[in-house]
Every structure is written in structure tokens, then in C-alpha cells.
Design a protein around this motif. Structure first.
Motif, PDB file in Angstrom:
ATOM      1  N   LEU A 187      48.823  43.279  50.466  1.00 20.28           N
ATOM      2  CA  LEU A 187      49.281  43.234  49.079  1.00 20.28           C
ATOM      3  C   LEU A 187      49.498  44.656  48.570  1.00 20.28           C
ATOM      4  O   LEU A 187      48.540  45.397  48.307  1.00 20.28           O
TER       5      LEU A 187
ATOM      6  N   GLN B 152      50.131  42.291  43.372  1.00 20.08           N
ATOM      7  CA  GLN B 152      48.752  41.895  43.083  1.00 20.08           C
ATOM      8  C   GLN B 152      48.613  41.091  41.795  1.00 20.08           C
ATOM      9  O   GLN B 152      47.524  40.919  41.267  1.00 20.08           O
TER      10      GLN B 152
ATOM     11  N   VAL C 205      48.630  36.448  44.233  1.00 24.13           N
ATOM     12  CA  VAL C 205      47.277  36.478  44.804  1.00 24.13           C
ATOM     13  C   VAL C 205      46.787  35.064  45.117  1.00 24.13           C
ATOM     14  O   VAL C 205      46.140  34.820  46.141  1.00 24.13           O
TER      15      VAL C 205
ATOM     16  N   GLN D 146      41.215  36.811  42.469  1.00 22.28           N
ATOM     17  CA  GLN D 146      41.658  37.888  41.583  1.00 22.28           C
ATOM     18  C   GLN D 146      40.590  38.974  41.450  1.00 22.28           C
ATOM     19  O   GLN D 146      40.904  40.171  41.509  1.00 22.28           O
TER      20      GLN D 146
ATOM     21  N   VAL E 235      40.475  41.053  44.647  1.00 24.45           N
ATOM     22  CA  VAL E 235      41.606  41.989  44.743  1.00 24.45           C
ATOM     23  C   VAL E 235      41.402  43.167  43.796  1.00 24.45           C
ATOM     24  O   VAL E 235      41.655  44.324  44.149  1.00 24.45           O
ATOM     25  N   GLN E 236      40.917  42.894  42.594  1.00 24.91           N
ATOM     26  CA  GLN E 236      40.683  43.983  41.624  1.00 24.91           C
ATOM     27  C   GLN E 236      39.598  44.940  42.114  1.00 24.91           C
ATOM     28  O   GLN E 236      39.718  46.157  41.949  1.00 24.91           O
TER      29      GLN E 236
ATOM     30  N   ALA F 214      41.111  47.062  44.855  1.00 25.33           N
ATOM     31  CA  ALA F 214      42.102  47.997  44.308  1.00 25.33           C
ATOM     32  C   ALA F 214      41.468  49.185  43.587  1.00 25.33           C
ATOM     33  O   ALA F 214      42.141  50.185  43.328  1.00 25.33           O
TER      34      ALA F 214
ATOM     35  N   VAL G 247      45.899  46.447  49.132  1.00 19.08           N
ATOM     36  CA  VAL G 247      44.797  45.522  49.394  1.00 19.08           C
ATOM     37  C   VAL G 247      45.104  44.747  50.673  1.00 19.08           C
ATOM     38  O   VAL G 247      46.221  44.268  50.869  1.00 19.08           O
TER      39      VAL G 247
END
Length: 325
Positions: free
Chosen positions: A123, A128, A133, A167, A170-171, A174, A180
Motif C-alpha cells: 500500500l 491507504q 484498506v 485501518q 495501517v495507521q 504508516a 505499508v
């Protein structure tokens, strides 16, 4: 005078640095420093986040033992600076370090070479958003792993069990890397296997089995607790151990690694197939670290290991005989 003085000269042990793995690097570096000094080598601590690398040449250092981990340590940047300074260093060169530090690039190389590695989704920063996602588990299945592709020591890694966690995972990732990496989760046993040497003469050391509490082989458990159990010798069937060593050597050579390294793998429980996760080109050398443990099983002491790695220090661009200076 030490037996090594004339051959090795003044050595800088590069440790600390500015990456998220600074704390671990300082522990690795102190261990290496003490080991080299115990063998009579003129070794000195050098923290590139506190001092300019140009001082290495001014102060007459003839070799560097890289005990840095993470960015600006094992990603090719320090290696490139040392190439320009003309100071031989331990571990892989600029390109191999750079590629191996990026798990996405590593997986691309391994896939091209036909080596087994878990399926993945990359990603980029513009991919993202929530809509994209949420589709990742459809591609990779659940559970799955989300991690920053250019960090180590399990920093920023999440095991995602359901769509609702994606989510946040991923955050978190990041925060450490704009890109990612989402990876298929391989249910089974985690193992690791170090390599020493270069090219055709490279050889794999004994495989280590990693038994983490509830599978939580995270940053805290790796370095600061004794909850994780390690088996070395691994106790795996001999044919399995040999196959893992074969794959690890192939993965090491495919990336152009040299000096030393350590590959991490999962053995899938359903069919005992090994999958390559990543290659570490500047492995940890702390009291909890795995390369010294494997070396010990092969009859190589911590001090001897440090000296062997140091003796392998080199440059990508060694001047060829007869070439203009």
C-alpha cells in the motif's frame, strides 16, 4: 601487541544511530566492542548520530564493524558513505543492504528467483484510504500481518484478526514508514537461520526455532524479557533443517549479501513448507541475539564470531590490480 594489530588496524564499532532501533544497536555495539577488545583489537565506539562520519578517516580508522540496525545503518546509506571514505566495513554492500532493508523489494527479488515467500499487498501512501484498506483481507485472507517495509525488530507490526482492525494497523505502520506492507499470515513455527561468508563460499549456520508466548515475538519479547524460548539445535528433522539452510543460502546469494546475515522464516504447519519473511544484513549482537546463539551451536564463540565478521570487512569497489588510482 595483539596478533591482529598489523592485519586489522584501528577499528570503529558503529553503534547507536538515529533509527527506531537505536537502543538495541547500542546493546549490540557494546557487546561487539568488548569482544574485539578482549582479543586485543584496537576497537573504539563510534555513534554516527553524534559524530560526523568524516572523522573516521581523520582519526585513522582502517575498518568499521557496523552494529547499527534499521535506517541509516543497514539500508545502504552508511555503506555508501564508507565506500566514499574508502574504509572497509562489515556486512553487505550498498545495493544488497538497500534492497534487503526494503521487504517489498526483497520479496520481489525472491519471487523472481522462485523462492517461497508469503503473498503480499503493498500500500503506497495514496492507497491507504479506508475503501482500499478494507479490500486487503479479501486478497490475503485473515489473519494477516501489517508492517512497515523498512523497519526491523517487529516495530510497527500488527497481526490483524478482522476487517475492523485494518485501518488502525495501517495507521500504526504508516507512523514508521510511508509505505505499508500487508502480508499473508503463515500459521506455524517461526525459525531463523544465519549465514556467514560470500558467494559460493557462504555457508548457513544451525537453524534456531523460536517459541514465543502466544506467538508474540515482538520488540519487548525479543530484547527485554526471557519469555521467548529458543531451540538450537532446532530439533527439526534433518531433511527439514537442510532444506531451510538451502533456501536461506539461495535467498542470501540472490540479494548479493556478503559477510554475514540472518534470514527469518515461517514453517507452515499444514504441509511443513518454509516461507522466507526477511533478510537481516546487520543482525543483532545483544545477549538475546540469535546469530551468536547459532554460532555457539556450531562451536564458534561470541568473540570468535565478532573477529570472523570483522575480518570479512570489505568494500564494494576494491581497486583492481593495475587499475589507475
Amino acid at each position: 601487541m595483539s596478533q591482529f594489530d598489523s592485519k586489522i588496524g584501528k577499528v570503529a564499532v558503529l553503534m547507536g544511530g538515529a533509527s527506531a532501533e537505536r537502543e538495541v544497536s547500542l546493546m549490540s555495539g557494546q557487546g561487539v566492542l568488548q569482544a574485539l577488545r578482549s582479543r586485543g583489537i584496537d576497537a573504539h565506539a563510534f555513534d554516527p548520530s553524534l559524530r560526523d562520519l568524516g572523522e573516521l578517516r581523520k582519526e585513522g580508522f582502517e575498518r568499521c564493524f557496523i552494529a547499527l540496525h534499521g535506517r541509516h545503518g543497514e539500508d545502504g546509506t552508511v555503506q555508501g558513505a564508507l565506500e566514499l571514505l574508502g574504509i572497509p566495513y562489515t556486512g553487505s554492500g550498498v545495493m544488497a543492504s538497500s534492497v534487503a532493508m526494503d521487504k517489498v523489494m526483497t520479496k520481489r527479488v525472491w519471487s523472481a528467483e522462485g523462492l517461497p515467500t508469503p503473498k503480499y499487498v503493498w500500500l503506497a501512501p495514496d492507497q491507504q484510504e479506508r475503501v482500499r484498506v478494507r479490500t486487503v483481507p479479501d486478497e490475503l485472507g485473515l489473519p494477516l500481518i501489517v508492517k512497515p517495509p523498512r523497519e526491523g525488530s517487529s516495530i510497527g507490526v500488527t497481526k490483524v484478526m478482522g476487517y475492523s482492525q485494518m485501518q488502525d494497523a495501517v495507521q500504526l505502520s504508516a507512523r514508521y514508514d510511508p509505505d505499508v506492507l500487508c502480508e499473508e499470515f503463515i500459521e506455524g513455527e517461526e525459525v531463523t537461520c544465519p549465514v556467514l561468508g560470500e558467494g559460493a563460499s557462504a555457508h548457513a549456520l544451525p537453524v534456531i526455532r523460536i517459541l514465543a508466548p502466544e506467538g508474540a515475538y515482538d520488540y519487548q519479547n525479543k530484547y527485554f524479557t526471557d519469555d521467548v524460548k529458543y531451540q538450537c539445535p532446532s530439533g527439526l528433522p534433518e531433511a527439514e533443517e537442510r532444506e531451510i539452510q538451502r533456501i536461506v543460502l539461495a535467498s542470501y546469494r540472490s540479494l548479493g549479501c556478503r559477510g554475514w546475515g540472518r534470514a527469518d522464516l515461517m514453517i507452515r504447519a499444514s504441509d511443513r513448507k518454509p516461507f522466507l519473511l526477511e533478510m537481516n544484513t546487520s543482525p543483532g549482537m545483544t545477549s538475546h541475539s540469535l546469530v551468536p546463539m547459532s554460532a555457539r551451536a556450531a562451536g564458534i564463540s561470541y568473540e570468535e564470531l565478532c573477529v570472523r565478521v570483522l575480518l570479512s570487512a570489505s568494500l564494494d569497489h576494491r581497486l583492481l590490480p593495475g587499475a589507475p588510482a
